[in-house]
Every structure is written in C-alpha cells, then in structure tokens.
Write an enzyme that holds these catalytic residues in place. Structure first.
Site, mmCIF file in Angstrom:
data_model
loop_
_atom_site.group_PDB
_atom_site.id
_atom_site.type_symbol
_atom_site.label_atom_id
_atom_site.label_comp_id
_atom_site.label_asym_id
_atom_site.label_seq_id
_atom_site.Cartn_x
_atom_site.Cartn_y
_atom_site.Cartn_z
ATOM 1 N N ASP A 165 0.412 17.901 37.081
ATOM 2 C CA ASP A 165 -0.896 18.512 37.300
ATOM 3 C C ASP A 165 -2.033 17.506 37.105
ATOM 4 O O ASP A 165 -3.069 17.828 36.539
ATOM 5 C CB ASP A 165 -1.067 19.705 36.342
ATOM 6 C CG ASP A 165 -2.247 20.603 36.720
ATOM 7 O OD1 ASP A 165 -2.668 20.567 37.900
ATOM 8 O OD2 ASP A 165 -2.757 21.315 35.843
ATOM 9 N N ASP A 395 8.116 -6.310 16.065
ATOM 10 C CA ASP A 395 8.913 -5.213 16.627
ATOM 11 C C ASP A 395 9.468 -4.368 15.475
ATOM 12 O O ASP A 395 10.632 -4.465 15.104
ATOM 13 C CB ASP A 395 10.038 -5.794 17.491
ATOM 14 C CG ASP A 395 10.919 -4.725 18.114
ATOM 15 O OD1 ASP A 395 10.487 -3.551 18.167
ATOM 16 O OD2 ASP A 395 12.043 -5.053 18.547
ATOM 17 N N TYR A 401 11.400 -4.383 22.144
ATOM 18 C CA TYR A 401 10.106 -4.486 22.814
ATOM 19 C C TYR A 401 8.999 -4.328 21.776
ATOM 20 O O TYR A 401 9.205 -3.751 20.704
ATOM 21 C CB TYR A 401 9.932 -3.394 23.876
ATOM 22 C CG TYR A 401 10.901 -3.493 25.026
ATOM 23 C CD1 TYR A 401 10.590 -4.263 26.149
ATOM 24 C CD2 TYR A 401 12.119 -2.820 24.999
ATOM 25 C CE1 TYR A 401 11.475 -4.357 27.210
ATOM 26 C CE2 TYR A 401 13.009 -2.907 26.055
ATOM 27 C CZ TYR A 401 12.685 -3.675 27.164
ATOM 28 O OH TYR A 401 13.556 -3.769 28.213
ATOM 29 N N ASP A 431 -3.789 10.685 1.625
ATOM 30 C CA ASP A 431 -3.949 11.483 0.402
ATOM 31 C C ASP A 431 -4.159 12.960 0.766
ATOM 32 O O ASP A 431 -5.272 13.486 0.724
ATOM 33 C CB ASP A 431 -5.147 10.942 -0.391
ATOM 34 C CG ASP A 431 -5.373 11.695 -1.696
ATOM 35 O OD1 ASP A 431 -4.436 12.367 -2.174
ATOM 36 O OD2 ASP A 431 -6.496 11.610 -2.228
ATOM 37 N N ASP A 433 -3.473 15.829 -0.674
ATOM 38 C CA ASP A 433 -3.978 16.804 -1.649
ATOM 39 C C ASP A 433 -5.329 16.399 -2.242
ATOM 40 O O ASP A 433 -5.853 17.059 -3.147
ATOM 41 C CB ASP A 433 -2.965 17.026 -2.773
ATOM 42 C CG ASP A 433 -2.623 15.729 -3.516
ATOM 43 O OD1 ASP A 433 -3.283 14.702 -3.255
ATOM 44 O OD2 ASP A 433 -1.683 15.757 -4.334
ATOM 45 N N ASP A 466 1.987 -0.313 -8.638
ATOM 46 C CA ASP A 466 1.519 0.691 -9.602
ATOM 47 C C ASP A 466 1.228 0.013 -10.949
ATOM 48 O O ASP A 466 2.003 0.084 -11.890
ATOM 49 C CB ASP A 466 2.575 1.785 -9.753
ATOM 50 C CG ASP A 466 2.155 2.891 -10.701
ATOM 51 O OD1 ASP A 466 0.941 2.994 -10.979
ATOM 52 O OD2 ASP A 466 3.030 3.647 -11.152
ATOM 53 N N ASP A 470 1.538 4.938 -13.638
ATOM 54 C CA ASP A 470 1.431 6.403 -13.689
ATOM 55 C C ASP A 470 2.244 7.077 -12.593
ATOM 56 O O ASP A 470 2.185 8.290 -12.425
ATOM 57 C CB ASP A 470 -0.033 6.840 -13.603
ATOM 58 C CG ASP A 470 -0.678 6.489 -12.271
ATOM 59 O OD1 ASP A 470 -0.038 5.758 -11.468
ATOM 60 O OD2 ASP A 470 -1.818 6.937 -12.023
ATOM 61 N N GLU A 477 -5.366 0.104 -6.450
ATOM 62 C CA GLU A 477 -3.995 -0.409 -6.296
ATOM 63 C C GLU A 477 -3.616 -0.470 -4.818
ATOM 64 O O GLU A 477 -2.904 -1.386 -4.383
ATOM 65 C CB GLU A 477 -3.023 0.490 -7.072
ATOM 66 C CG GLU A 477 -3.176 0.383 -8.586
ATOM 67 C CD GLU A 477 -2.421 1.466 -9.338
ATOM 68 O OE1 GLU A 477 -2.133 1.264 -10.540
ATOM 69 O OE2 GLU A 477 -2.120 2.522 -8.725
#
Length: 486
Positions: A165, A395, A401, A431, A433, A466, A470, A477
């Site tokens: 289309d 690649d 490719y 991120d 949350d 890290d 934590d 970081e």
C-alpha cells in the site's frame, strides 16, 4: 474480536514470524491502572489524520525527546474494533526493520480505549503534502526521493516483506529544507513473501495500488507499480489514472502502457520516462524488480558527488576504522543510543555515507563493500585486515554484515555518540521505574534481540562499575562506565 479488547493482558506479544533476518521484537505493553499517556508524553498538535485515529507530535517528558505517536481507537463502535491481526503485523514488521529509509518504532502502549505506537518524529510532513504544495518536482529531487523509496522497498523484499500500500500519504518527509530525506511506514497492509501460498487481500480503490491486487494475483512487484505511480506524480503533480483499480486494469490493457504525452510536454527526460514505463507494466511478471530499478541509467544522470559528501565519507570511515568494542554490554548500550536516542538531524550525514557504501542497496554493509573504499588509500591486503578487525567489533550480532544501527554506532564520533546529554537521555529511558538507578533487570532489557540475550557474563562489568556496592548503577557510575571506554 478487535485488537486488545478491554481488560487485556499485560505485555501482549506481537505475532511472531519465521524471518530470522529481522532481529528486533517489540511487545504491546499496558499502561498501569492509574497511568495515562499524558503522564509520559506531552501531546502537541496533530500531524496526520487517520481513519480511526491520528498521529500527533509529542515530547517525552523524562528525556525531552521529540516523538510522533500514532493514537488509534481500539473500538470504533459497538460492532467494529481494530483488526488485531493487521495491527500486530504492523507493529511486528516495523519494529524489526532497521534501514535508513524505514520509520523507526520505539514503543507500543495501550489502555482500555486506545493504542499508542511511539515512533520517530518527522518535521517535513507527508510526501503527499509536498506534491500538493509544489505541484511537480525537478528530476533531481524526484530521483533523490525515488531512490530512497526503492532502497527501502528492496530491503523489505530482501527480508520477505511486501508493503502492498505504498502511496504519498504513507511516506514521511524527515526534513523540510535542503536535500529531502524520506522514510516509509504504515505496514498494516503488509504481508510476508511465501512462495508456497498465493497472496490474497484487496484494497480500497487507490490509483497507487497495483491493478493485479484487485484480482488476488500478485507478488512483491506490486510495490514497484506503486513506486512508478509515485514517480509519475512527483514529476507531473498528478497521476496517470483517476479512476478505480478495475478501470485502471481496463485502461492499461487497452493501451498497453500509460500515456506519456504529459511527461514529454513537461520536458521529462526519456530515461525517466523509460524507468516509469518499466515500473508500471500491466503484467507484473514483466515488471522490473527493485534492484533492477535502482540500477537504471536515470539515477546516474541525476546524481552528483559533492565535496561535503566526500568529506562525510572520509570522516565516517576514519571513525569506523578507529572503533574498538570494549565489552559487549557497553557495545549494547552504544547501539541502544544509536537506535533510540540519536535523532535524524544528528545522523543525516552518516545516512548519506551508509547509502554510498551500500552499493547493492540491501540495507547492510558487507566486508567487500568496505574493502572497496579502504583500498583507495591503502594496499588491498591492509584494507582486508582492517575490515576484518572492524567486523570483529562492529558486527555486534555476528551476522556477517554491519546493519544500519551498527554502522551509526560504530562510525559516529565517540564524543558525539556518548555525549553527556545522550548518556543522560539513555539512562532515563532504561530507568523504567524512575528511581534514579539501573537494576540488572533494567540493563538486561536493552539486550533483548542481541547476542547477549540470556548471557550473564556481562554482569561482571556491573560489579566493577558499582562503586558503592549497592547492587545498582546510579547516573555517575553509568557515566563513568561509558566514558571510561571512549
């Protein structure tokens, strides 16, 4: 049943197909119960009106990135809902294609009433609008547009996708000044090439749809007819036929071909007329393919090599030869930035370079295509060794490719790709949350569809990155992890 009826399940996966060349898979995700699309995006003006919804300009609130969002009503009325199969097909197809002339899709969301397809933003309107505004275009500008359309069509056909289309209302202008750059989208009518099954599916009467589609007897060359009709419209400001498909079939059979008198009166070159006639042959078995059309002598006539393009080519090849992959996780994040964060304006010069290097128009770069350019400035053995080294690191999926996004990632200057602004935007996008830290699960989500999917070795890097131990990566970081490897 309509697509995603109310109370639909979360994380509904789009229909899967057996095309292994297409490596990315999107899912349709439900908005949270008390969440609105307006909590994520600032919706601005309508940029395109659709039969069952609109496409709007939008700003992603957390990153300030411009997007276009297709907003579709899931339920048209009590008896009509969106076709789930067609919608799944469009989402699945468009999200997997990775080509400079195919519109990117980033995310798919829904609530009980609407579906939101998050796409890249285009500022130049539709190709249809350009035809309306300018009436007719020069052969040089027409050639620039048609070459891009054909390049996208060839890539789709190579990946077993038939659009079916193509028309100026489904072709998007990425810019509104300078050399036009276009992308095709709207794959809701597309199908996959299957030699063992006859293609079926009729469309509304539209002069850009190939006549054989009206009789359920067609193949991928129905797209070539559409490109020929678009080329005619660009050069004349009108179409050669004004009636429906059945009338087109009868008129084509009587005349054997379109009337070229208008083209000749407007001073269109014989090579351009010849290409149109080759693409708009009534018998689709006699119609040329996309690669044959791209090889037509008319494109040689209208091409020009500018000093600026040659400079962009040299710069990109320099960056590509210096690119060194650090770890697979860093590489994946850089590709995420190339796919999701880098704008069209930032990559337009590299798009030009990619298309120059992609000499067979298949939407990816082979070793031989790169060797061809590097050996201009060094012995062939050295060029071969350099390209082997490039492929080892660029690649990422080891497909043999360098795909479009891999090229952008590898050939863009490091200080541009991993600028502080891009890294901050990428961090916010990963991120999910919005707690200001990246968990292992959030980082793992960007690896879907890559060679790292399911591979836990990359987690060793997180332990090193890290610094405060934590178990998560904060923004500093994240910066340090990426910038250390520039």
């Amino acid at each position: 049943m309509g697509c995603l009826s109310s109370k639909s399940k979360r994380n509904i996966k789009a229909t899967e197909y057996s095309n292994n060349n297409l490596k990315y898979q999107k899912t349709i995700k439900s908005l949270e119960r008390n969440e609105s699309i307006n909590d994520l995006y600032k919706l601005e003006q309508i940029i395109s009106i659709l039969p069952y919804g609109n496409i709007v300009k939008a700003i992603h609130l957390s990153t300030s990135l411009l997007k276009s969002i297709k907003i579709l009503n899931l339920k048209i009325n009590d008896s009509i809902s969106l076709n789930e199969r067609h919608l799944s097909l469009e989402v699945d197809t468009l999200s997997k294609l990775d080509h400079p002339n195919v519109l990117k899709i980033f995310d798919i969301l829904h609530d009980d009433m609407k579906l939101y397809i998050i796409m890249e933003y285009w500022e130049g309107g539709l190709l249809f609008d350009k035809i309306k505004q300018e009436g007719m275009l020069t052969e040089k500008i027409t050639g620039c547009i048609i070459e891009q359309i054909l390049s996208a069509v060839k890539y789709c056909h190579d990946n077993k996708v038939i659009h079916r289309d193509l028309n100026p209302k489904l072709i998007f202008m990425m810019n509104n000044s300078g050399k036009p750059h276009i992308k095709i989208g709207e794959f809701g009518s597309s199908v996959f090439i299957d030699p063992e099954h006859k293609l079926e599916g009729k469309f509304d009467n539209c002069v850009f749809v190939a006549p054989e589609v009206a009789f359920d007897d067609y193949n991928e060359k129905c797209d070539i007819w559409s490109v020929g009709m678009i080329m005619y419209a660009l050069l004349t400001g009108r179409t050669p036929f004004t009636d429906n498909l059945i009338d087109i079939c009868e008129e084509s059979q009587k005349k054997g071909q379109i009337n070229v008198k208008l083209l000749e009166e407007l001073g269109v070159s014989q090579l351009a007329i010849d290409l149109i006639l080759e693409m708009i042959k009534y018998d689709h078995n006699q119609r040329i393919s996309a690669v044959e059309a791209l090889s037509h002598k008319w494109f040689e006539l209208i091409k020009s090599n500018s000093e600026e393009i040659n400079k962009n080519l040299e710069d990109a090849l320099d960056h590509l030869s210096c690119y060194s992959s650090t770890t697979k996780l860093i590489d994946a994040i850089q590709e995420f930035i190339a796919r999701q964060v880098i704008s069209h304006k930032e990559s337009k010069n590299l798009i030009e370079v990619f298309k120059i290097l992609d000499s067979d128009w298949d939407g990816k770069l082979s070793q031989q295509e790169l060797i061809k350019y590097y050996k201009r400035s060094m012995p062939e053995d050295d060029a071969q060794k350099l390209v082997n080294d490039i492929f080892q690191v660029a690649d990422s999926d080891q497909s043999g490719y360098i795909e479009y996004s891999e090229f952008i990632k590898s050939s863009m200057a490091r200080n541009n790709l991993t600028s502080k602004q891009h890294l901050e935007t990428a961090f916010k996008m990963i991120d999910c949350d919005n707690n200001g830290k990246l968990s292992r699960k959030e980082l793992e989500s960007i690896l879907d569809g890559t060679s790292l999917s399911g591979d836990k070795k990359w987690m060793k890097l997180l332990t090193v990155a890290d610094k405060n131990n934590d178990g998560e990566i904060d923004i500093k970081e994240f910066y340090d992890m990426l910038l250390e490897f520039q």
